[in-house]
Motif scaffolding. Structure first.
Motif, mmCIF file in Angstrom:
data_model
loop_
_atom_site.group_PDB
_atom_site.id
_atom_site.type_symbol
_atom_site.label_atom_id
_atom_site.label_comp_id
_atom_site.label_asym_id
_atom_site.label_seq_id
_atom_site.Cartn_x
_atom_site.Cartn_y
_atom_site.Cartn_z
ATOM 1 N N VAL A 1 0.854 -1.177 0.000
ATOM 2 C CA VAL A 1 0.000 0.000 0.000
ATOM 3 C C VAL A 1 0.890 1.227 0.000
ATOM 4 C CG1 VAL A 1 -1.728 1.299 1.289
ATOM 5 C CG2 VAL A 1 -1.832 -1.179 1.242
ATOM 6 N N GLY A 2 0.599 2.153 -0.895
ATOM 7 C CA GLY A 2 1.364 3.386 -0.975
ATOM 8 C C GLY A 2 0.538 4.449 -1.669
ATOM 9 N N LEU A 3 1.075 5.645 -1.708
ATOM 10 C CA LEU A 3 0.387 6.778 -2.329
ATOM 11 C C LEU A 3 1.111 7.179 -3.601
ATOM 12 C CD1 LEU A 3 -0.211 8.949 0.849
ATOM 13 C CD2 LEU A 3 -1.853 7.463 -0.291
ATOM 14 N N ASP A 4 0.441 7.055 -4.729
ATOM 15 C CA ASP A 4 1.001 7.459 -6.014
ATOM 16 C C ASP A 4 0.569 8.893 -6.274
ATOM 17 O OD1 ASP A 4 1.856 7.821 -8.598
ATOM 18 O OD2 ASP A 4 0.784 6.090 -9.418
ATOM 19 N N LEU A 5 1.528 9.806 -6.330
ATOM 20 C CA LEU A 5 1.208 11.224 -6.519
ATOM 21 C C LEU A 5 0.582 11.523 -7.877
ATOM 22 C CD1 LEU A 5 4.309 12.899 -4.851
ATOM 23 C CD2 LEU A 5 1.997 12.664 -3.939
ATOM 24 N N GLU A 6 0.581 10.547 -8.787
ATOM 25 C CA GLU A 6 -0.057 10.747 -10.083
ATOM 26 C C GLU A 6 -1.566 10.474 -10.038
ATOM 27 O OE1 GLU A 6 2.106 8.581 -13.052
ATOM 28 O OE2 GLU A 6 3.781 9.976 -12.965
ATOM 29 N N LYS A 7 -2.050 9.927 -8.925
ATOM 30 C CA LYS A 7 -3.484 9.692 -8.772
ATOM 31 C C LYS A 7 -4.192 10.973 -8.366
ATOM 32 C CE LYS A 7 -3.282 4.815 -7.649
ATOM 33 N NZ LYS A 7 -3.742 3.754 -6.778
ATOM 34 N N SER A 8 -5.502 10.962 -8.505
ATOM 35 C CA SER A 8 -6.284 12.145 -8.121
ATOM 36 C C SER A 8 -6.272 12.301 -6.600
ATOM 37 C CB SER A 8 -7.729 12.001 -8.617
ATOM 38 O OG SER A 8 -8.413 11.018 -7.867
ATOM 39 N N TRP A 9 -6.573 13.521 -6.140
ATOM 40 C CA TRP A 9 -6.590 13.767 -4.700
ATOM 41 C C TRP A 9 -7.643 12.910 -4.010
ATOM 42 C CZ3 TRP A 9 -4.010 14.592 -0.708
ATOM 43 C CH2 TRP A 9 -4.629 14.918 0.499
ATOM 44 N N ASP A 10 -8.793 12.695 -4.653
ATOM 45 C CA ASP A 10 -9.846 11.861 -4.061
ATOM 46 C C ASP A 10 -9.357 10.432 -3.826
ATOM 47 O OD1 ASP A 10 -11.664 13.945 -3.949
ATOM 48 O OD2 ASP A 10 -12.484 13.496 -5.939
ATOM 49 N N GLU A 11 -8.610 9.881 -4.799
ATOM 50 C CA GLU A 11 -8.071 8.533 -4.637
ATOM 51 C C GLU A 11 -7.041 8.482 -3.514
ATOM 52 O OE1 GLU A 11 -7.868 6.267 -8.771
ATOM 53 O OE2 GLU A 11 -7.068 8.306 -8.922
ATOM 54 N N LEU A 12 -6.172 9.492 -3.446
ATOM 55 C CA LEU A 12 -5.171 9.551 -2.381
ATOM 56 C C LEU A 12 -5.846 9.642 -1.015
ATOM 57 C CD1 LEU A 12 -2.535 12.009 -3.903
ATOM 58 C CD2 LEU A 12 -2.379 9.514 -3.735
ATOM 59 N N PHE A 13 -6.863 10.474 -0.926
ATOM 60 C CA PHE A 13 -7.584 10.657 0.332
ATOM 61 C C PHE A 13 -8.223 9.341 0.788
ATOM 62 C CE2 PHE A 13 -11.304 11.743 2.860
ATOM 63 C CZ PHE A 13 -10.710 12.536 3.834
ATOM 64 N N GLN A 14 -8.792 8.586 -0.130
ATOM 65 C CA GLN A 14 -9.423 7.308 0.209
ATOM 66 C C GLN A 14 -8.389 6.295 0.716
ATOM 67 O OE1 GLN A 14 -12.647 6.457 0.446
ATOM 68 N NE2 GLN A 14 -13.010 8.618 0.047
ATOM 69 N N ILE A 15 -7.212 6.282 0.101
ATOM 70 C CA ILE A 15 -6.146 5.373 0.546
ATOM 71 C C ILE A 15 -5.712 5.748 1.958
ATOM 72 C CG2 ILE A 15 -3.769 4.631 0.149
ATOM 73 C CD1 ILE A 15 -4.356 5.019 -2.888
ATOM 74 N N ILE A 16 -5.535 7.038 2.209
ATOM 75 C CA ILE A 16 -5.131 7.503 3.538
ATOM 76 C C ILE A 16 -6.198 7.152 4.572
ATOM 77 C CG2 ILE A 16 -4.709 9.565 4.950
ATOM 78 C CD1 ILE A 16 -3.406 10.815 2.439
ATOM 79 N N ALA A 17 -7.444 7.412 4.242
ATOM 80 C CA ALA A 17 -8.544 7.194 5.188
ATOM 81 C C ALA A 17 -8.748 5.720 5.525
ATOM 82 C CB ALA A 17 -9.836 7.782 4.623
ATOM 83 N N LYS A 18 -8.509 4.834 4.578
ATOM 84 C CA LYS A 18 -8.784 3.414 4.788
ATOM 85 C C LYS A 18 -7.538 2.591 5.123
ATOM 86 C CE LYS A 18 -12.841 3.422 1.863
ATOM 87 N NZ LYS A 18 -13.506 2.875 0.684
ATOM 88 N N SER A 19 -6.389 3.215 5.207
ATOM 89 C CA SER A 19 -5.147 2.471 5.414
ATOM 90 C C SER A 19 -5.073 1.847 6.807
ATOM 91 C CB SER A 19 -3.941 3.387 5.221
ATOM 92 O OG SER A 19 -2.759 2.670 5.507
ATOM 93 N N PRO A 20 -4.726 0.563 6.871
ATOM 94 C CA PRO A 20 -4.513 -0.074 8.176
ATOM 95 C C PRO A 20 -3.101 0.197 8.711
ATOM 96 C CG PRO A 20 -4.275 -1.695 6.451
ATOM 97 C CD PRO A 20 -4.661 -0.401 5.782
ATOM 98 N N TYR A 21 -2.277 0.898 7.933
ATOM 99 C CA TYR A 21 -0.889 1.161 8.298
ATOM 100 C C TYR A 21 -0.711 2.598 8.774
ATOM 101 C CZ TYR A 21 -0.512 -3.026 5.483
ATOM 102 O OH TYR A 21 -0.698 -4.278 4.970
ATOM 103 N N THR A 22 0.310 2.828 9.588
ATOM 104 C CA THR A 22 0.577 4.187 10.076
ATOM 105 C C THR A 22 1.610 4.917 9.226
ATOM 106 O OG1 THR A 22 2.249 3.360 11.610
ATOM 107 C CG2 THR A 22 0.004 3.616 12.459
ATOM 108 N N ARG A 23 2.360 4.183 8.441
ATOM 109 C CA ARG A 23 3.366 4.782 7.562
ATOM 110 C C ARG A 23 3.128 4.289 6.139
ATOM 111 N NH1 ARG A 23 5.622 3.299 12.251
ATOM 112 N NH2 ARG A 23 6.739 4.870 13.447
ATOM 113 N N LEU A 24 3.101 5.225 5.207
ATOM 114 C CA LEU A 24 2.872 4.870 3.808
ATOM 115 C C LEU A 24 3.974 5.452 2.932
ATOM 116 C CD1 LEU A 24 -0.939 5.681 3.507
ATOM 117 C CD2 LEU A 24 0.110 3.423 3.649
#
Length: 86
Positions: A1-24
């Motif tokens: 699980v990671g954050l791809d800066l090429e994705k939209s902000w909405d997609e990034l926000f959803q990954i952050i909100a649903k992540s079971p991890y504390t570091r991405l």
């Protein structure tokens, strides 16, 4: 699980909100192009204030600690302790 800066902000926000991890890991394009590590504890304050966006996210990134190939385990454990890394 990671954050791809090429994705939209909405997609990034959803990954952050649903992540079971504390570091991405945060990367651009492919996972091998790591920009830094986002600790969700750092983002939580901005997130609750509604101030977390793409620019503020990049400002929260921590430096990535790379382990050189071929380093013996006991040396790397000593380096972790010295650098206070996990």
């Amino acid at each position: 699980v990671g954050l791809d800066l090429e994705k939209s902000w909405d997609e990034l926000f959803q990954i952050i909100a649903k992540s079971p991890y504390t570091r991405l890991p945060v990367y651009e394009g492919e996972i091998n192009q790591i920009k830094g590590i986002l600790h969700l504890r750092d983002a939580l304050d901005l997130l609750t204030k509604g101030m977390l966006n793409r620019n503020s996210l990049e400002g929260l990134l921590r430096k990535v600690y790379f382990i050189p190939e071929g380093v013996p385990l006991h040396t790397q454990l000593f380096n972790f302790r010295t650098e206070k890394q996990r």
